[in-house]
Design a protein around this motif. Structure first.
Motif, PDB file in Angstrom:
ATOM      1  N   LEU A 111       0.456  -1.375   0.016  1.00  0.00           N
ATOM      2  CA  LEU A 111      -0.186   0.232  -0.148  1.00  0.00           C
ATOM      3  C   LEU A 111       0.728   1.308   0.122  1.00  0.00           C
ATOM      4  O   LEU A 111       0.309   2.045  -0.905  1.00  0.00           O
ATOM      5  CB  LEU A 111      -0.996  -0.107   1.491  1.00  0.00           C
ATOM      6  CG  LEU A 111      -2.093  -0.969   1.369  1.00  0.00           C
ATOM      7  CD1 LEU A 111      -2.593  -0.944   2.481  1.00  0.00           C
ATOM      8  CD2 LEU A 111      -2.972  -0.992   0.088  1.00  0.00           C
ATOM      9  N   ALA A 112       2.075   1.184   0.761  1.00  0.00           N
ATOM     10  CA  ALA A 112       2.741   2.190   0.566  1.00  0.00           C
ATOM     11  C   ALA A 112       3.958   2.396  -0.789  1.00  0.00           C
ATOM     12  O   ALA A 112       3.838   4.024  -1.013  1.00  0.00           O
ATOM     13  CB  ALA A 112       3.880   1.943   1.936  1.00  0.00           C
ATOM     14  N   VAL A 113       3.666   1.729  -1.082  1.00  0.00           N
ATOM     15  CA  VAL A 113       4.513   1.672  -3.034  1.00  0.00           C
ATOM     16  C   VAL A 113       3.416   2.572  -3.835  1.00  0.00           C
ATOM     17  O   VAL A 113       3.844   3.098  -4.707  1.00  0.00           O
ATOM     18  CB  VAL A 113       5.113   0.387  -3.023  1.00  0.00           C
ATOM     19  CG1 VAL A 113       5.084   0.324  -4.419  1.00  0.00           C
ATOM     20  CG2 VAL A 113       6.437  -0.266  -2.326  1.00  0.00           C
ATOM     21  N   GLY A 114       2.210   1.723  -2.979  1.00  0.00           N
ATOM     22  CA  GLY A 114       0.676   2.378  -4.005  1.00  0.00           C
ATOM     23  C   GLY A 114       0.967   4.191  -3.881  1.00  0.00           C
ATOM     24  O   GLY A 114       0.703   4.982  -5.133  1.00  0.00           O
ATOM     25  N   ALA A 115       0.917   4.225  -2.590  1.00  0.00           N
ATOM     26  CA  ALA A 115       0.875   5.587  -2.403  1.00  0.00           C
ATOM     27  C   ALA A 115       1.625   6.569  -3.165  1.00  0.00           C
ATOM     28  O   ALA A 115       1.861   7.758  -3.149  1.00  0.00           O
ATOM     29  CB  ALA A 115       0.700   5.994  -1.028  1.00  0.00           C
ATOM     30  N   ALA A 116       3.093   6.620  -2.483  1.00  0.00           N
ATOM     31  CA  ALA A 116       4.175   6.742  -3.152  1.00  0.00           C
ATOM     32  C   ALA A 116       4.778   6.812  -3.945  1.00  0.00           C
ATOM     33  O   ALA A 116       4.715   8.813  -5.286  1.00  0.00           O
ATOM     34  CB  ALA A 116       6.370   6.191  -2.851  1.00  0.00           C
ATOM     35  N   GLY A 207      -2.067  12.923  -0.732  1.00  0.00           N
ATOM     36  CA  GLY A 207      -1.149  12.037  -1.392  1.00  0.00           C
ATOM     37  C   GLY A 207      -0.620  11.539   0.130  1.00  0.00           C
ATOM     38  O   GLY A 207       0.140  11.019   0.523  1.00  0.00           O
ATOM     39  N   VAL A 208       0.292  12.603   0.439  1.00  0.00           N
ATOM     40  CA  VAL A 208       1.027  12.395   1.631  1.00  0.00           C
ATOM     41  C   VAL A 208      -0.031  12.280   2.698  1.00  0.00           C
ATOM     42  O   VAL A 208       0.708  11.784   3.455  1.00  0.00           O
ATOM     43  CB  VAL A 208       1.355  14.216   1.505  1.00  0.00           C
ATOM     44  CG1 VAL A 208       2.674  14.123   3.002  1.00  0.00           C
ATOM     45  CG2 VAL A 208       2.940  14.390   0.681  1.00  0.00           C
ATOM     46  N   LEU A 211      -0.479   8.836   2.769  1.00  0.00           N
ATOM     47  CA  LEU A 211       1.054   8.009   3.184  1.00  0.00           C
ATOM     48  C   LEU A 211       1.140   7.960   4.757  1.00  0.00           C
ATOM     49  O   LEU A 211       1.618   6.581   4.622  1.00  0.00           O
ATOM     50  CB  LEU A 211       1.610   8.060   2.204  1.00  0.00           C
ATOM     51  CG  LEU A 211       3.259   7.873   2.189  1.00  0.00           C
ATOM     52  CD1 LEU A 211       3.379   5.724   1.634  1.00  0.00           C
ATOM     53  CD2 LEU A 211       4.561   8.100   1.373  1.00  0.00           C
ATOM     54  N   ALA A 212       1.312   8.665   5.028  1.00  0.00           N
ATOM     55  CA  ALA A 212       1.868   8.915   6.645  1.00  0.00           C
ATOM     56  C   ALA A 212       0.142   8.613   7.278  1.00  0.00           C
ATOM     57  O   ALA A 212       0.595   7.260   8.152  1.00  0.00           O
ATOM     58  CB  ALA A 212       0.887  10.203   6.627  1.00  0.00           C
ATOM     59  N   LEU A 213      -0.815   8.049   6.801  1.00  0.00           N
ATOM     60  CA  LEU A 213      -1.879   7.185   7.698  1.00  0.00           C
ATOM     61  C   LEU A 213      -1.771   6.041   7.030  1.00  0.00           C
ATOM     62  O   LEU A 213      -2.062   5.468   8.119  1.00  0.00           O
ATOM     63  CB  LEU A 213      -3.198   7.815   6.815  1.00  0.00           C
ATOM     64  CG  LEU A 213      -5.327   7.644   7.397  1.00  0.00           C
ATOM     65  CD1 LEU A 213      -4.575   7.701   8.982  1.00  0.00           C
ATOM     66  CD2 LEU A 213      -5.980   8.208   6.758  1.00  0.00           C
ATOM     67  N   LEU A 214      -1.780   5.647   6.577  1.00  0.00           N
ATOM     68  CA  LEU A 214      -1.261   3.802   5.437  1.00  0.00           C
ATOM     69  C   LEU A 214       0.055   3.599   6.858  1.00  0.00           C
ATOM     70  O   LEU A 214      -0.768   2.485   6.878  1.00  0.00           O
ATOM     71  CB  LEU A 214      -0.605   3.916   3.862  1.00  0.00           C
ATOM     72  CG  LEU A 214      -1.286   4.763   3.368  1.00  0.00           C
ATOM     73  CD1 LEU A 214      -1.182   3.951   1.969  1.00  0.00           C
ATOM     74  CD2 LEU A 214      -2.952   2.727   2.950  1.00  0.00           C
ATOM     75  N   GLY A 215       0.883   4.550   6.723  1.00  0.00           N
ATOM     76  CA  GLY A 215       2.338   3.804   7.811  1.00  0.00           C
ATOM     77  C   GLY A 215       1.755   3.598   9.170  1.00  0.00           C
ATOM     78  O   GLY A 215       2.326   2.947   9.708  1.00  0.00           O
TER      79      GLY A 215
END
Length: 443
Positions: A111-116, A207-208, A211-215
Motif C-alpha cells: 500500500l505504501a509503494v502505491g501511495a508513493a 497523497g502525502v 501515505l502517513a495514514l497508511l504508515g
C-alpha cells in the motif's frame, strides 16, 4: 466502482481473522487484530480511494485546458490521457507483478509503494511538464492506484459485513471525484492565462497525508510477506528467488484459468467503459454540442460523482438485502433510460439532473462486483484475481474513451451518447452471466 452482495459470508473459513492473509492458506489465519485498529485501517483504505477519486475525477474538467495548452486534438487526449496507453499500462504492470510482489512484501509496504507512486506522479505534474512527461505521469498514477485499490479491496472484502465497508471505501472514491471538479475548475479558470497544472498541488498534499495514514494504521503489516518469512530460512538466495518466482507464475496461471475472473471482468469491461467515457467527455460534449460555458460546464461532472457518492452509501444495504443480481440489473436499465434523457432532451439543466441520477443508480455497481468476486474467488487467489479483474475491466475503460475521442475528432463529440447507451445496456446484460451461486445470496 460497486458493492452489492452480502459480504458477511465472505470468508466462511477465515472468520476468525478480520484481515485478509495475503497469499496465505485459509487454514493459517493470522491472530485477530484488536477492533480498535480495524476502523483506522478501513478509514485508511477509504483515504486511498479518495485520493484516487481526486485524480480520476479532475481530468474531465481539465481536458478543455489540456487541449488548448498543449495544442492537441481530442484524439491525442483519448489515446494518451483517457485511460488508454500509459494508464492501461500501469494497471497491466500491476496485475502482472502483483503475485511476485506479494511473495516479498506484506500488505503495508505494498500500500505504501502505491501511495508513493501517486505522490511522484503529482510532483511531476504541478509545473505543467512537456506533454510527453505529462503522459508518463498517468502510468505512475495508475500503477500506484492499482496497488492501493487491489489490496485495499482485498483487505476490506474479508471483514465481517464487508458489503457495508466496501460501500464506504468506494463512496470515498466518488467523494474524491465529487470534490476534484470544483477544485480543478476553480484553479484552471482563476486567471486569464490558465494555470491549471497548479491543481495537482491538491492531490499531492492528499497523497502525502494518505501515505502517513497508511504508515500509522498498517504499522503491524510493514514487513516481508509472511509466507516468504517462513520459507526463506535455511534456503540460499537463489533457491528462494526461484521458489518465489515459480509460486508467483503458478498463481497467475491458476487465476487466469478461473472462469469467474473472465465473467466478472466482462461486467467491469462495459461498466468502466461507460463511466470513464461519461466522466471524461461530458464536459466537452456540453461545451461543443449544447453550447455551454466551459467554466460552468466544468462543474457538471460533480453532479455525476455526487450521485455516485450517495448511491454507494444509500443503495449498498438495499442492494444487499433485495438481491444483488436482481437489483444491479434494475439499476442498469434505469441508467439506460436516464442516458436516453441526457441524449434526447436538449436542455442543460435537465441533462445535469439526468447525469446526477445516472451516477446515483450506477453507484453500487463497482463495490457489488468486488463483493461478488470476493465470494467467487478462493481466499489465496483473491488479491491476484481482483487485480486481473481490474486490469481486464480497464481494457473497456481504456478502449471506449479512446474510441470516443478518435471518432469525435472526425464526426463530432455527439458520438458520446450512442456509445454510452450501448455500454450501459451491455453492462446490465453481462451482469446476468455471473454464476448463480446460492452462497452469494446468504448472510
Amino acid at each position: 466502482m460497486s458493492t452489492q452482495t452480502q459480504t458477511e459470508t465472505f470468508v466462511l473459513h477465515n472468520r476468525a481473522s478480520p484481515e485478509p492473509v495475503v497469499h496465505e492458506p485459509a487454514q493459517e489465519p493470522e491472530p485477530e487484530l484488536s477492533p480498535k485498529w480495524r476502523y483506522p485501517k478501513v478509514l485508511s483504505a477509504g483515504m486511498s480511494f479518495f485520493v484516487a477519486g481526486v485524480n480520476d475525477g479532475s481530468l474531465g474538467s481539465l481536458i478543455p485546458y489540456v487541449i488548448r495548452s498543449y495544442g492537441i486534438g481530442t484524439d491525442m487526449v483519448a489515446v494518451i490521457a483517457k485511460r488508454y496507453g500509459t494508464t492501461f499500462a500501469g494497471w497491466l504492470v500491476a496485475a502482472l507483478s502483483n503475485s511476485t510482489i506479494c511473495q516479498y512484501l506484506d500488505l503495508g509496504p505494498i500500500l505504501a509503494v502505491g501511495a508513493a507512486l501517486q505522490i511522484l506522479a503529482h510532483v511531476l505534474r504541478t509545473w505543467m511538464p512537456p506533454f510527453g512527461l505529462y503522459v508518463v505521469t498517468f502510468f505512475l498514477a495508475s500503477l500506484g492506484q492499482a496497488y492501493n485499490d487491489t489490496h485495499a479491496n482485498t483487505f476490506v472484502s474479508s471483514l465481517r459485513g464487508a458489503h457495508r465497508w466496501l460501500g464506504f471505501i468506494h463512496a470515498m472514491y466518488m467523494a474524491g471525484c465529487l470534490v476534484s471538479p470544483f477544485v480543478a475548475t476553480a484553479v484552471a479558470s482563476a486567471n486569464q492565462d490558465s494555470q491549471w497544472a497548479l491543481f495537482y498541488l491538491f492531490p499531492l498534499g492528499l497523497g502525502v497525508a494518505n501515505l502517513a495514514l497508511l504508515g500509522v494504521s498498517f504499522w503491524d503489516r510493514m514487513a516481508l510477506a509472511p509466507k516468504r518469512r517462513r520459507h526463506v530460512a535455511g534456503m540460499s538466495g537463489g533457491v528462494a528467488a526461484e521458489s518465489s518466482g515459480k509460486s508467483a507464475l503458478m498463481e497467475i496461471t491458476v487465476t487466469l484459468r478461473t472462469p469467474g475472473v473472465w465473467l466478472l471482468s466482462l461486467f467491469f469491461f462495459f461498466f468502466l467503459g461507460a463511466t470513464i467515457t461519461a466522466g471524461g467527455w461530458m464536459v466537452e460534449y456540453l461545451v461543443n454540442i449544447r453550447n455551454g460555458n466551459v467554466k460552468d460546464m466544468g462543474y457538471v461532472p460533480a453532479g455525476f460523482y455526487g450521485g455516485g457518492f450517495l448511491g454507494r452509501l444509500i443503495l449498498a444495504e438495499p442492494t444487499h438485502r433485495l438481491g444483488e443480481r436482481r437489483m444491479i440489473f434494475i439499476y442498469a436499465m434505469l441508467c439506460v433510460g436516464l442516458q436516453l434523457v441526457f441524449w434526447l432532451v436538449p436542455n442543460i439543466i435537465t441533462e445535469a439532473v439526468a447525469v446526477s441520477l445516472l451516477g446515483f443508480f450506477s453507484g453500487p455497481f463497482f463495490a457489488t462486483g468486488i463483493s461478488v468476486g470476493s465470494k467467487i474467488f478462493a481466499p489465496e487467489l483473491r488479491s491476484s484475481a481482483i487485480a486481473f479483474v481490474f486490469v481486464l475491466g480497464q481494457i473497456g475503460g481504456s478502449i471506449f474513451p479512446a474510441l470516443t475521442g478518435i471518432i469525435a475528432s472526425r464526426v463530432g463529440v455527439q458520438v458520446l451518447q450512442p456509445m454510452l447507451v450501448g455500454l450501459l445496456g451491455a453492462a446490465g446484460v453481462s451482469w446476468l452471466v455471473l454464476p448463480k451461486d446460492a452462497g452469494l445470496h446468504r448472510d
